[in-house]
Design a protein around this motif. Structure first.
Motif, PDB file in Angstrom:
ATOM      1  N   PHE A 195     -35.046  25.303  11.635  1.00 45.79           N
ATOM      2  CA  PHE A 195     -35.178  26.752  11.492  1.00 45.79           C
ATOM      3  C   PHE A 195     -36.258  27.246  12.450  1.00 45.79           C
ATOM      4  O   PHE A 195     -37.258  26.568  12.690  1.00 45.79           O
ATOM      5  CB  PHE A 195     -35.582  27.127  10.060  1.00 45.79           C
ATOM      6  CG  PHE A 195     -34.659  26.579   9.002  1.00 45.79           C
ATOM      7  CD1 PHE A 195     -33.632  27.347   8.499  1.00 45.79           C
ATOM      8  CD2 PHE A 195     -34.846  25.286   8.514  1.00 45.79           C
ATOM      9  CE1 PHE A 195     -32.789  26.839   7.520  1.00 45.79           C
ATOM     10  CE2 PHE A 195     -34.002  24.770   7.538  1.00 45.79           C
ATOM     11  CZ  PHE A 195     -32.977  25.555   7.055  1.00 45.79           C
ATOM     12  N   ASP A 196     -36.060  28.455  12.971  1.00 47.13           N
ATOM     13  CA  ASP A 196     -37.103  29.008  13.829  1.00 47.13           C
ATOM     14  C   ASP A 196     -38.157  29.790  13.039  1.00 47.13           C
ATOM     15  O   ASP A 196     -39.288  29.941  13.489  1.00 47.13           O
ATOM     16  CB  ASP A 196     -36.502  29.873  14.939  1.00 47.13           C
ATOM     17  CG  ASP A 196     -35.776  31.108  14.422  1.00 47.13           C
ATOM     18  OD1 ASP A 196     -35.592  31.232  13.189  1.00 47.13           O
ATOM     19  OD2 ASP A 196     -35.373  31.960  15.252  1.00 47.13           O
ATOM     20  N   SER A 373     -25.584  36.965   6.644  1.00 47.27           N
ATOM     21  CA  SER A 373     -25.661  35.935   7.680  1.00 47.27           C
ATOM     22  C   SER A 373     -24.391  35.929   8.513  1.00 47.27           C
ATOM     23  O   SER A 373     -23.311  36.290   8.036  1.00 47.27           O
ATOM     24  CB  SER A 373     -25.890  34.558   7.053  1.00 47.27           C
ATOM     25  OG  SER A 373     -24.825  34.223   6.183  1.00 47.27           O
ATOM     26  N   LYS A 375     -22.300  33.327  11.403  1.00 51.89           N
ATOM     27  CA  LYS A 375     -22.254  31.921  11.760  1.00 51.89           C
ATOM     28  C   LYS A 375     -21.239  31.693  12.870  1.00 51.89           C
ATOM     29  O   LYS A 375     -20.193  32.345  12.922  1.00 51.89           O
ATOM     30  CB  LYS A 375     -21.857  31.085  10.532  1.00 51.89           C
ATOM     31  CG  LYS A 375     -21.741  29.594  10.791  1.00 51.89           C
ATOM     32  CD  LYS A 375     -21.327  28.847   9.526  1.00 51.89           C
ATOM     33  CE  LYS A 375     -21.185  27.358   9.792  1.00 51.89           C
ATOM     34  NZ  LYS A 375     -20.765  26.609   8.586  1.00 51.89           N
ATOM     35  N   TRP A 396     -24.603  27.464  14.463  1.00 58.28           N
ATOM     36  CA  TRP A 396     -25.739  28.388  14.542  1.00 58.28           C
ATOM     37  C   TRP A 396     -25.557  29.441  13.460  1.00 58.28           C
ATOM     38  O   TRP A 396     -24.479  30.011  13.314  1.00 58.28           O
ATOM     39  CB  TRP A 396     -25.779  29.038  15.919  1.00 58.28           C
ATOM     40  CG  TRP A 396     -26.628  30.277  15.997  1.00 58.28           C
ATOM     41  CD1 TRP A 396     -27.982  30.355  15.996  1.00 58.28           C
ATOM     42  CD2 TRP A 396     -26.144  31.632  16.083  1.00 58.28           C
ATOM     43  NE1 TRP A 396     -28.393  31.662  16.072  1.00 58.28           N
ATOM     44  CE2 TRP A 396     -27.287  32.470  16.130  1.00 58.28           C
ATOM     45  CE3 TRP A 396     -24.875  32.202  16.120  1.00 58.28           C
ATOM     46  CZ2 TRP A 396     -27.174  33.850  16.222  1.00 58.28           C
ATOM     47  CZ3 TRP A 396     -24.762  33.582  16.212  1.00 58.28           C
ATOM     48  CH2 TRP A 396     -25.910  34.396  16.259  1.00 58.28           C
ATOM     49  N   ASN A 398     -27.300  32.937  11.923  1.00 61.13           N
ATOM     50  CA  ASN A 398     -28.251  34.033  12.055  1.00 61.13           C
ATOM     51  C   ASN A 398     -28.312  34.759  10.716  1.00 61.13           C
ATOM     52  O   ASN A 398     -27.307  35.323  10.273  1.00 61.13           O
ATOM     53  CB  ASN A 398     -27.821  34.979  13.172  1.00 61.13           C
ATOM     54  CG  ASN A 398     -28.746  36.147  13.343  1.00 61.13           C
ATOM     55  OD1 ASN A 398     -28.516  37.228  12.802  1.00 61.13           O
ATOM     56  ND2 ASN A 398     -29.815  35.938  14.112  1.00 61.13           N
ATOM     57  N   GLN A 399     -29.479  34.732  10.073  1.00 55.76           N
ATOM     58  CA  GLN A 399     -29.539  35.122   8.667  1.00 55.76           C
ATOM     59  C   GLN A 399     -30.707  36.054   8.372  1.00 55.76           C
ATOM     60  O   GLN A 399     -31.838  35.812   8.799  1.00 55.76           O
ATOM     61  CB  GLN A 399     -29.673  33.864   7.812  1.00 55.76           C
ATOM     62  CG  GLN A 399     -29.653  34.107   6.321  1.00 55.76           C
ATOM     63  CD  GLN A 399     -29.433  32.825   5.577  1.00 55.76           C
ATOM     64  OE1 GLN A 399     -28.315  32.486   5.211  1.00 55.76           O
ATOM     65  NE2 GLN A 399     -30.509  32.086   5.351  1.00 55.76           N
ATOM     66  N   ASN A 408     -33.077  32.264  12.591  1.00 49.19           N
ATOM     67  CA  ASN A 408     -31.969  31.449  13.075  1.00 49.19           C
ATOM     68  C   ASN A 408     -32.041  30.043  12.508  1.00 49.19           C
ATOM     69  O   ASN A 408     -33.130  29.496  12.309  1.00 49.19           O
ATOM     70  CB  ASN A 408     -31.983  31.383  14.606  1.00 49.19           C
ATOM     71  CG  ASN A 408     -31.725  32.729  15.251  1.00 49.19           C
ATOM     72  OD1 ASN A 408     -30.682  33.330  15.047  1.00 49.19           O
ATOM     73  ND2 ASN A 408     -32.691  33.218  16.016  1.00 49.19           N
ATOM     74  N   GLN A 409     -30.876  29.494  12.251  1.00 51.39           N
ATOM     75  CA  GLN A 409     -30.760  28.126  11.729  1.00 51.39           C
ATOM     76  C   GLN A 409     -29.808  27.362  12.640  1.00 51.39           C
ATOM     77  O   GLN A 409     -28.733  27.854  12.990  1.00 51.39           O
ATOM     78  CB  GLN A 409     -30.215  28.175  10.302  1.00 51.39           C
ATOM     79  CG  GLN A 409     -29.821  26.842   9.721  1.00 51.39           C
ATOM     80  CD  GLN A 409     -29.207  26.979   8.340  1.00 51.39           C
ATOM     81  OE1 GLN A 409     -29.604  27.831   7.539  1.00 51.39           O
ATOM     82  NE2 GLN A 409     -28.219  26.147   8.047  1.00 51.39           N
ATOM     83  N   TYR A 410     -30.191  26.139  13.015  1.00 55.53           N
ATOM     84  CA  TYR A 410     -29.378  25.320  13.910  1.00 55.53           C
ATOM     85  C   TYR A 410     -29.046  24.003  13.213  1.00 55.53           C
ATOM     86  O   TYR A 410     -29.943  23.341  12.677  1.00 55.53           O
ATOM     87  CB  TYR A 410     -30.125  25.050  15.217  1.00 55.53           C
ATOM     88  CG  TYR A 410     -30.594  26.305  15.912  1.00 55.53           C
ATOM     89  CD1 TYR A 410     -29.753  27.018  16.754  1.00 55.53           C
ATOM     90  CD2 TYR A 410     -31.891  26.788  15.705  1.00 55.53           C
ATOM     91  CE1 TYR A 410     -30.179  28.180  17.382  1.00 55.53           C
ATOM     92  CE2 TYR A 410     -32.326  27.941  16.322  1.00 55.53           C
ATOM     93  CZ  TYR A 410     -31.462  28.639  17.157  1.00 55.53           C
ATOM     94  OH  TYR A 410     -31.885  29.804  17.775  1.00 55.53           O
TER      95      TYR A 410
END
Length: 420
Positions: A195-196, A373, A375, A396, A398-399, A408-410
């Motif tokens: 996670f960023d 979110s 995706k 990816w 985006n939430q 962002n979650q990767y």
């Protein structure tokens, strides 16, 4: 007055043009004309007695015209006059051994009446005379699949795809046969999520599963280990895919964990799947989630379509306001390209919301406030060493995990499946 005369002429010409094709269609002076009239009566008017009358007359004119008896046999099949249909097909094959249309129609009739051995014999005899017939190989694969002779069914469907890799019916059937062709399967996978903003520590998840095909369908047991929120958790799953008929099968699943927060306490589901005509497939189902509070039920629907070497799909999940503060939903669009066998695939997906079938992110549904979110992801599958499949996927997310706070979650995953 001249204006009215011109209008009358235009209407007369339009009427003549519109009527002339109908007149041509009902021209019954030749066997070909009678066959066309029979098709029109059967397909456009649903008038089988009239269609049969045209065919009787045509057969009197041309008793060796095979297409007439084949179509008459099909009408007898549709009207459940199976003995009469059998006489028609056998007469054609006596006059013209291996005639492709007769073999395909006769194979259909016997298959629909649970005469699998007879249907298989007809297909094999037809293939001797028509070694490049996609239709006969496809029907042979379908019969062998029904007889649970999966390895032979796989060879037959691969023969179709070698003739035409874009045959959508063969592609759909190949996917079903693939799951039935072996008794056992074992798989292992690893997922990594970073996670960023939302969380400082990454997530890790390892899954090991074992599946076995039985007389009623496949059964899969799975063990999941996850490290999330700096805590460890374990989850135990059991899934089954009972077969109901050649058209319908179902999914029943249940998962339990005593590490609520890392996993839901309970997760379950039921779906009914249908293999539809025109290379469509569909699903309706319900999912059950229970964390520490009241349970939540989520309803889902899916429609998929095979087109050449592609499978396109659309899925929706709806959670009624009974279980959340408002009605919530998530949606997903997917596309898969099969570049070789049913196990060789490159897929893409985009979506909105978090899915209850997403083992990695379902924990984020724990709460009344539903997260917004978006995706996007991909998946790559490659068969190697005949019975092994490598799976790599990434996504990816985006939430908006807090009001007006977006992160962002990767995710990256790698896994391997072994059939034996």
């Amino acid at each position: 007055m001249s204006f009215m005369i011109n209008i009358g002429r235009i209407l007369f010409v339009a009427l003549a043009i519109s009527v002339s094709p109908v007149v041509a269609q009902i021209d019954t002076s030749s066997s070909d004309g009678l066959l066309k009239a029979a098709r029109k009566a059967a397909f456009d008017e649903n008038n089988y007695p009239q269609a049969k009358a045209y065919l009787y007359k045509a057969i009197e004119k041309s008793p060796n015209y095979s297409d007439l008896r084949v179509f008459l046999g099909r009408i007898y099949t549709w009207t459940k006059n199976y003995d009469s249909a059998r006489i028609c097909f056998e007469e054609v094959l006596k006059q013209n051994p291996g005639y492709e249309d007769a073999c395909m129609a006769y194979a259909d009739m016997t298959f629909w009446n649970d005469e699998d051995e007879k249907s298989l014999t007809i297909c094999e005899e037809g293939i001797k005379y028509n070694p490049k017939s996609e239709g006969l190989y496809l029907k042979k694969a379908r019969v062998l699949n029904s007889m649970r002779r999966f390895n032979e069914a796989d060879k037959a469907v691969q023969a179709v795809l070698s003739l035409n890799k874009n045959n959508t019916e063969a592609r759909a059937l190949a996917n079903r046969i693939r799951e039935n062709a072996v008794k056992n399967r074992i798989g292992v996978s690893y997922d990594f999520v970073t996670f960023d903003k939302q969380f400082s520590d990454p997530w890790h998840m390892v899954s090991v599963d074992y599946g076995r095909n039985t007389g009623i369908g496949s059964i899969i047991g799975r063990f999941n280990y996850a490290n999330r929120f700096a805590s460890n958790g374990y989850q135990y799953e059991l899934e089954a895919y009972p077969r109901i008929s050649n058209t319908f099968y179902s999914y029943v699943g249940l998962a339990y964990s005593d590490n609520v927060g890392v996993f839901p306490g309970w997760r379950g589901g039921f779906s009914l799947y249908a293999n539809l005509p025109k290379s469509y497939e569909a699903e309706l189902g319900v999912r059950y989630l229970k964390f520490s509070g009241d349970p939540t039920y989520v309803y889902t629907g899916y429609i998929g379509k095979y087109y050449k070497s592609w499978l396109f799909g659309a899925r929706a999940y709806i959670t009624p306001s009974t279980f959340t503060s408002t009605v919530s939903s998530s949606y997903n669009l997917s596309a898969r390209y099969y570049y070789a066998s049913a196990d060789d695939m490159l897929g893409f997906n985009i979506g909105y919301g978090v899915s209850p079938d997403d083992r990695l992110n379902v924990i984020q549904l724990n709460g009344v406030q539903q997260l917004t979110s978006y995706k996007a992801g991909f998946v790559f599958r490659k068969k190697f060493a005949k019975f092994n499949v490598l799976v790599i996927d990434g996504s990816w997310l985006n939430q908006e995990y807090l009001p007006k706070t977006i992160g962002n979650q990767y995710q990256f995953s790698i896994g391997c499946l072994r059939r034996f």
